[in-house]
Design a protein around this motif. Structure first.
Motif, PDB file in Angstrom:
ATOM      1  N   MET A   1       6.919  16.500 -20.445  1.00  0.00           N
ATOM      2  CA  MET A   1       5.997  16.592 -21.561  1.00  0.00           C
ATOM      3  C   MET A   1       5.631  18.043 -21.886  1.00  0.00           C
ATOM      4  O   MET A   1       5.270  18.337 -23.007  1.00  0.00           O
ATOM      5  CB  MET A   1       4.725  15.817 -21.252  1.00  0.00           C
ATOM      6  N   ILE A   2       5.726  18.932 -20.895  1.00  0.00           N
ATOM      7  CA  ILE A   2       5.397  20.332 -21.146  1.00  0.00           C
ATOM      8  C   ILE A   2       6.334  20.885 -22.215  1.00  0.00           C
ATOM      9  O   ILE A   2       7.542  20.674 -22.168  1.00  0.00           O
ATOM     10  CB  ILE A   2       5.476  21.152 -19.846  1.00  0.00           C
ATOM     11  N   GLY A   3       5.730  21.544 -23.209  1.00  0.00           N
ATOM     12  CA  GLY A   3       6.499  22.104 -24.311  1.00  0.00           C
ATOM     13  C   GLY A   3       6.584  21.215 -25.533  1.00  0.00           C
ATOM     14  O   GLY A   3       6.961  21.670 -26.607  1.00  0.00           O
ATOM     15  N   HIS A   4       6.217  19.938 -25.391  1.00  0.00           N
ATOM     16  CA  HIS A   4       6.209  19.042 -26.547  1.00  0.00           C
ATOM     17  C   HIS A   4       5.093  19.463 -27.504  1.00  0.00           C
ATOM     18  O   HIS A   4       4.069  19.995 -27.089  1.00  0.00           O
ATOM     19  CB  HIS A   4       6.002  17.593 -26.114  1.00  0.00           C
ATOM     20  N   THR A   5       5.295  19.208 -28.773  1.00  0.00           N
ATOM     21  CA  THR A   5       4.308  19.583 -29.786  1.00  0.00           C
ATOM     22  C   THR A   5       3.762  18.353 -30.488  1.00  0.00           C
ATOM     23  O   THR A   5       4.367  17.286 -30.473  1.00  0.00           O
ATOM     24  CB  THR A   5       4.925  20.531 -30.829  1.00  0.00           C
ATOM     25  N   GLY A   6       2.598  18.553 -31.110  1.00  0.00           N
ATOM     26  CA  GLY A   6       1.965  17.466 -31.839  1.00  0.00           C
ATOM     27  C   GLY A   6       0.748  17.951 -32.589  1.00  0.00           C
ATOM     28  O   GLY A   6       0.591  19.150 -32.841  1.00  0.00           O
ATOM     29  N   ARG A   7      -0.144  17.007 -32.915  1.00  0.00           N
ATOM     30  CA  ARG A   7      -1.371  17.323 -33.666  1.00  0.00           C
ATOM     31  C   ARG A   7      -2.568  16.655 -33.017  1.00  0.00           C
ATOM     32  O   ARG A   7      -2.477  15.559 -32.480  1.00  0.00           O
ATOM     33  CB  ARG A   7      -1.274  16.798 -35.092  1.00  0.00           C
ATOM     34  N   VAL A   8      -3.712  17.334 -33.136  1.00  0.00           N
ATOM     35  CA  VAL A   8      -4.971  16.792 -32.631  1.00  0.00           C
ATOM     36  C   VAL A   8      -5.429  15.673 -33.573  1.00  0.00           C
ATOM     37  O   VAL A   8      -5.486  15.849 -34.786  1.00  0.00           O
ATOM     38  CB  VAL A   8      -6.051  17.894 -32.549  1.00  0.00           C
ATOM     39  N   PRO A  25      10.750  12.886 -28.304  1.00  0.00           N
ATOM     40  CA  PRO A  25      12.112  12.534 -28.710  1.00  0.00           C
ATOM     41  C   PRO A  25      12.853  11.671 -27.684  1.00  0.00           C
ATOM     42  O   PRO A  25      13.672  10.837 -28.062  1.00  0.00           O
ATOM     43  CB  PRO A  25      12.808  13.880 -28.897  1.00  0.00           C
ATOM     44  N   GLU A  26      12.535  11.836 -26.392  1.00  0.00           N
ATOM     45  CA  GLU A  26      13.192  11.028 -25.359  1.00  0.00           C
ATOM     46  C   GLU A  26      12.899   9.537 -25.536  1.00  0.00           C
ATOM     47  O   GLU A  26      13.679   8.698 -25.112  1.00  0.00           O
ATOM     48  CB  GLU A  26      12.745  11.453 -23.950  1.00  0.00           C
TER      49      GLU A  26
END
Length: 68
Positions: A1-8, A25-26
């Motif tokens: 999960m480290i490095g994954h991006t998203g929104r609050v 994506p996985e």
């Protein structure tokens, strides 16, 4: 999960348990995680783009703003 991006999606800040939606994506989708600020004292309002810097299974992440 480290490095994954998203929104609050629920404000992240000191003394709060926020929420973020992360693109995973996985697993071919977007998932909600409980979130805490990676930088002590930082407050991330709803809509802030973030990156995961620490992951605590099963659904908790520490995030930082990608805006700097």
């Amino acid at each position: 999960m480290i490095g994954h991006t998203g929104r609050v999606t629920g404000r992240v800040g000191t003394g709060l348990v926020g929420e973020v939606l992360l693109h995973v994506p996985e697993r071919q989708g977007t998932e909600a995680f409980l979130a805490y600020p990676a930088v002590p004292g930082e407050s991330l309002p709803v809509g802030t783009p973030v990156v995961v810097v620490e992951y605590q299974p099963p659904r908790t992440v520490f995030v930082a703003s990608v805006l700097g």
